[in-house]
Every structure is written in C-alpha cells, then in structure tokens.
Design a protein around this motif. Sequence first.
Motif, mmCIF file in Angstrom:
data_model
loop_
_atom_site.group_PDB
_atom_site.id
_atom_site.type_symbol
_atom_site.label_atom_id
_atom_site.label_comp_id
_atom_site.label_asym_id
_atom_site.label_seq_id
_atom_site.Cartn_x
_atom_site.Cartn_y
_atom_site.Cartn_z
ATOM 1 N N ARG A 47 0.825 -1.209 0.000
ATOM 2 C CA ARG A 47 0.000 0.000 0.000
ATOM 3 C C ARG A 47 0.863 1.264 0.000
ATOM 4 O O ARG A 47 2.080 1.196 0.189
ATOM 5 C CB ARG A 47 -0.960 -0.019 1.189
ATOM 6 N N VAL A 48 0.214 2.388 -0.206
ATOM 7 C CA VAL A 48 0.926 3.663 -0.212
ATOM 8 C C VAL A 48 1.465 3.925 1.194
ATOM 9 O O VAL A 48 0.678 4.061 2.152
ATOM 10 C CB VAL A 48 -0.018 4.816 -0.629
ATOM 11 N N PRO A 49 2.792 3.964 1.360
ATOM 12 C CA PRO A 49 3.370 4.010 2.720
ATOM 13 C C PRO A 49 2.849 5.144 3.590
ATOM 14 O O PRO A 49 2.566 4.948 4.774
ATOM 15 C CB PRO A 49 4.873 4.156 2.440
ATOM 16 N N GLU A 50 2.698 6.355 3.002
ATOM 17 C CA GLU A 50 2.295 7.485 3.831
ATOM 18 C C GLU A 50 0.828 7.434 4.241
ATOM 19 O O GLU A 50 0.396 8.197 5.112
ATOM 20 C CB GLU A 50 2.576 8.813 3.113
ATOM 21 N N LEU A 51 0.057 6.510 3.638
ATOM 22 C CA LEU A 51 -1.356 6.388 3.994
ATOM 23 C C LEU A 51 -1.622 5.268 5.001
ATOM 24 O O LEU A 51 -2.674 5.244 5.636
ATOM 25 C CB LEU A 51 -2.203 6.153 2.740
ATOM 26 N N VAL A 52 -0.689 4.342 5.133
ATOM 27 C CA VAL A 52 -0.887 3.203 6.041
ATOM 28 C C VAL A 52 -1.148 3.653 7.487
ATOM 29 O O VAL A 52 -2.025 3.100 8.165
ATOM 30 C CB VAL A 52 0.298 2.224 5.968
ATOM 31 N N PRO A 53 -0.436 4.664 8.009
ATOM 32 C CA PRO A 53 -0.749 5.123 9.369
ATOM 33 C C PRO A 53 -2.188 5.602 9.538
ATOM 34 O O PRO A 53 -2.766 5.485 10.621
ATOM 35 C CB PRO A 53 0.254 6.263 9.593
ATOM 36 N N ILE A 54 -2.775 6.151 8.475
ATOM 37 C CA ILE A 54 -4.180 6.572 8.552
ATOM 38 C C ILE A 54 -5.059 5.343 8.729
ATOM 39 O O ILE A 54 -6.019 5.346 9.519
ATOM 40 C CB ILE A 54 -4.578 7.351 7.291
ATOM 41 N N ARG A 55 -4.744 4.275 7.997
ATOM 42 C CA ARG A 55 -5.524 3.038 8.140
ATOM 43 C C ARG A 55 -5.459 2.530 9.578
ATOM 44 O O ARG A 55 -6.492 2.213 10.181
ATOM 45 C CB ARG A 55 -4.998 1.968 7.181
ATOM 46 N N LEU A 445 -3.721 -4.458 18.226
ATOM 47 C CA LEU A 445 -3.324 -3.339 17.373
ATOM 48 C C LEU A 445 -3.002 -2.111 18.213
ATOM 49 O O LEU A 445 -1.994 -1.433 17.971
ATOM 50 C CB LEU A 445 -4.430 -3.016 16.372
ATOM 51 N N VAL A 446 -3.844 -1.817 19.198
ATOM 52 C CA VAL A 446 -3.581 -0.659 20.065
ATOM 53 C C VAL A 446 -2.241 -0.820 20.775
ATOM 54 O O VAL A 446 -1.449 0.134 20.871
ATOM 55 C CB VAL A 446 -4.728 -0.489 21.086
ATOM 56 N N ASP A 447 -1.951 -2.027 21.265
ATOM 57 C CA ASP A 447 -0.669 -2.280 21.927
ATOM 58 C C ASP A 447 0.498 -2.099 20.960
ATOM 59 O O ASP A 447 1.566 -1.583 21.339
ATOM 60 C CB ASP A 447 -0.644 -3.694 22.505
ATOM 61 N N ALA A 448 0.304 -2.536 19.705
ATOM 62 C CA ALA A 448 1.367 -2.394 18.701
ATOM 63 C C ALA A 448 1.643 -0.923 18.406
ATOM 64 O O ALA A 448 2.795 -0.519 18.170
ATOM 65 C CB ALA A 448 0.981 -3.132 17.423
ATOM 66 N N ILE A 449 0.599 -0.113 18.431
ATOM 67 C CA ILE A 449 0.770 1.331 18.232
ATOM 68 C C ILE A 449 1.480 1.944 19.434
ATOM 69 O O ILE A 449 2.426 2.734 19.288
ATOM 70 C CB ILE A 449 -0.597 1.999 18.001
ATOM 71 N N ASP A 450 1.040 1.565 20.635
ATOM 72 C CA ASP A 450 1.638 2.116 21.860
ATOM 73 C C ASP A 450 3.120 1.753 21.989
ATOM 74 O O ASP A 450 3.921 2.555 22.500
ATOM 75 C CB ASP A 450 0.877 1.611 23.087
ATOM 76 N N SER A 451 3.481 0.567 21.522
ATOM 77 C CA SER A 451 4.871 0.114 21.631
ATOM 78 C C SER A 451 5.755 0.666 20.527
ATOM 79 O O SER A 451 6.986 0.516 20.589
ATOM 80 C CB SER A 451 4.925 -1.419 21.602
ATOM 81 N N GLY A 452 5.162 1.279 19.524
ATOM 82 C CA GLY A 452 5.931 1.790 18.403
ATOM 83 C C GLY A 452 6.154 0.796 17.289
ATOM 84 O O GLY A 452 6.836 1.092 16.297
#
Length: 460
Positions: A47-55, A445-452
């Motif tokens: 996918r478009v790398p800069e859009l993946v964080p939005i997903r 997913l939330v934990d993966a975001i919190d951990s970086g």
Amino acid sequence: MTSALDRDSRRKRGKTARRSTPLASLAALTVTTRDPVALLETQAATRVPELVPIRYGRMAASEFPFFRGAALVMADDLSRSPSSGITTQLCGDAHLSNFGVYATPERRMAFDINDFDETYRGPFEWDVKRLVASLAVAAISREFTRKQRRRITTSCALAYRETIRRQAELGNLEVWYSHVEITDELETIQHELDSTMRKRTKDLIRKARSKNHIQALDKLTTVTDGRRRIIANPPLIVPVEDLVDDVAETYRQLDRRLQSYRETFQHDKQLLLDAYRPIQLARKVVGVGSVGTRAWIILMEGADEGDPLFLQAKEAQASVIASYVDGPTFENQGRRVVEGQRLMQASSDIFLGWARGMDPDGATRDLYLRQLRDGKGSAVIEVMSPRGMELYGRLCGRVLAYAHARAGDRVEIAGYLGSSSAFENAMTEFADAYSVQNTSDHRALVDAIDSGRVVAQAGV
C-alpha cells in the motif's frame, strides 16, 4: 454454478453436506496462535506508505472500525473453522456497513450489498458469519445487552435461512430479479418502525438521493482562474498535479486507460462514456480497510461545465479469501471485482468496469471503476437502537440470501440449512465468540501502536 441436477437431487446433496458438517458445528471458532497485526502488516507492504498510518489510526479508534478493516484476519480464522463445503460467490467482506441504499439505473432506490473488493468464490456461510459477527461487534459498541445482541444476530441469520428457502422454490428468472426497493420495503415494515426510526430512514433516503454528480461538483471542486479544479485536502484528497513531475504524461496514460476501461462496457454505455472528457485526476483516501490502496477520482465533463461525471478508480488486489480456498484465477483483479458485483448485486452501476494501469508512480495495477456518487448511503451505526439494528440486520440477511441464490446453488444451500433453528443458533454462538476475539485483536493493534511497532495517525 447451479448444476443440471433436479431440485430433489440438489436438496439431497445439501442434506448430505449437513450430515458431514452438522449445523451446530458452524458455531465453532478455531483460532490458533496468530498475530493479527502481522496479517495487517502483510497488506501494508503493498500500500501507499504514507497512507498506512491513517488506516491503523482509523482501525484503532474502536472495535467496530477495527472489525471493518480486519477482513483478512477473519478470513484467516474462518479457514480453520468447520465448513459446509457448499460454495457460492461471496461478497468476502459482508459486514453491515457494506450494505446500503443506492440509485439503480432506473433511478429507483435499492438496498443491497455495495462493496465487492474481496468478492471470491467460497463457502456460503463465511459471508453470513462475517455479517452476524459485525452485528455483534456493533451492538457491543452501542452497549446493548447480551439478550439484545443475540436477538439481533439470530434475526439476521433467520432472515437469511428463510429467504434462501423461499428462493429455492422459485424459478431461475424470479430469483435473478429478486431485490429490495427501499421505498416498498418501508411500506411493508412501517408498522415495525417507531417515529424516530421512520424519520432516520427517510433522512437516509433523502440524503442518498441528493448524492449525485452536481452535489459532488459543489463539494469537491472549485473554479480557479476560470477552470474547474478538484479541491486539495491532503492527505485525503491530493490532485495528481501535486503528486507527479510529468503531469502531461500522466494524463496521456489516463486517456489510454479510459479507452481500456471503455472496452469493458456494452456498446450503448461506450457511446455514453464517449460524450465525456477527463478534466482532472486526484488521489482520494476511502473507507477503513481500503486505506492505502490506490484510489483515484476522475472529474469528467459532458455537454458543458454543468454536466459533470465523477468516476472513482480503485485499485483491486487479490481477495483476502483467495489465499484460503481453491478458486479461479484472474488475469485482472479489477475484472474479478466487477464480475462478482454484477453477479451478486441486483442492479449495478452503468459505469462499472475495469482497467489496468492508471498509476502515476509508473507501476502497473489492476483497477475497477464506477461512479463516485450515485445516490449512495449507509445507515449510521452510532445512532441505531436495538430494534433498529435488528430490523437492519434482518434486511441485510435477506439481500445477502438474494445474492447467494443468484450466484450459487440455492436449492443445495436450502437443503443444508433445513427447517429447524439450528443454523441461526449456530450463527449466534459464533457471533458471540467472534466479538470476543475481535476485542482481543483490536487490543493487539492498540498495543502495537503504543509500543511503536506500527505508526498510526488518528483523527484523519
């Protein structure tokens, strides 16, 4: 598709499948140790790398948006669950937000499945499980009681079973033409709606009717230096002029791809498309699970500036179902989406077609195209009452059965489902179990975001 066997033989084949895989066994959820975030990361790689964080940000917002974006995760789980072995064309992502109203070519307001990105052939119950599980997750998000949740999922599965059984007794043409016109449906169930539900439903239809090309022109464009231009709203809407260096070559490629797209139409629709010319191309972020795939809007002009046509060109990757079942191969994934939609949907967009290419980064990609706005609207989950969600789920179950009856062997499916309540009981148990699993996956997913581990962009 449907075999040449007579009805009795087809019904017996369904009953034989039921003996091999009892209805009660469909309640089982077999989830081995697997990492839902890792599965999502495999999709992010294309996918478009800069859009993946939005997903990730949209999916992390709460459990229902996570469920919407996690079709691959659920397909992985379903692949290890008991299967009826009876296949049909699947929507592949039949959650309740992928149903809604839209304007048919005859300008009637229909209610049907409206997203086919993941369509593929597979066990019929996979779509039903995805639908009932979505209802359970949505009901939890609305803080409904367990009794209310179970009534909602049971009603949906019951509507599916009863509709399939009715369709099994009809002739082929009657089945093909079966559909829901929302105004007729409202008259039928009016006695079941309270005043608030009636008002919200009428508002939904009114807003959907207003979503046309003129409304899109007002919303998405402005006139600058005497020229109609798409309004930039990065990162959600980015005109192609802001993305590429060689704009002229991009538009030359667009012309070639539109010619390829044109060839997927019947002759009369080709002549209609020929009456429009492309004005501007822009990248647009859409949905939840689709975020990061390449999606474009194309502003077209007809007789004059006040005669617009907005097309959406969306990248089509392999269905999330395809890795888990034996099925056909496609030389163009856009064609897979279009043919699946035409088969399952009672009435499809006149501009529905497919192409290859049209990507300014130079990569060759499969695409499907359709009108951007044509009377489309979906129910707002966040304001549904328990009774409203029950009626909505029942309607979704019914139109899903219409689609499966057109696309598969309705008599065999009916033979498998039988006349008892075993099927809806199994679906209700499955929905309960999967809503618990979805909560765990959302937390991962939330934990993966919190951990970086993954980067998310919230609120976009």
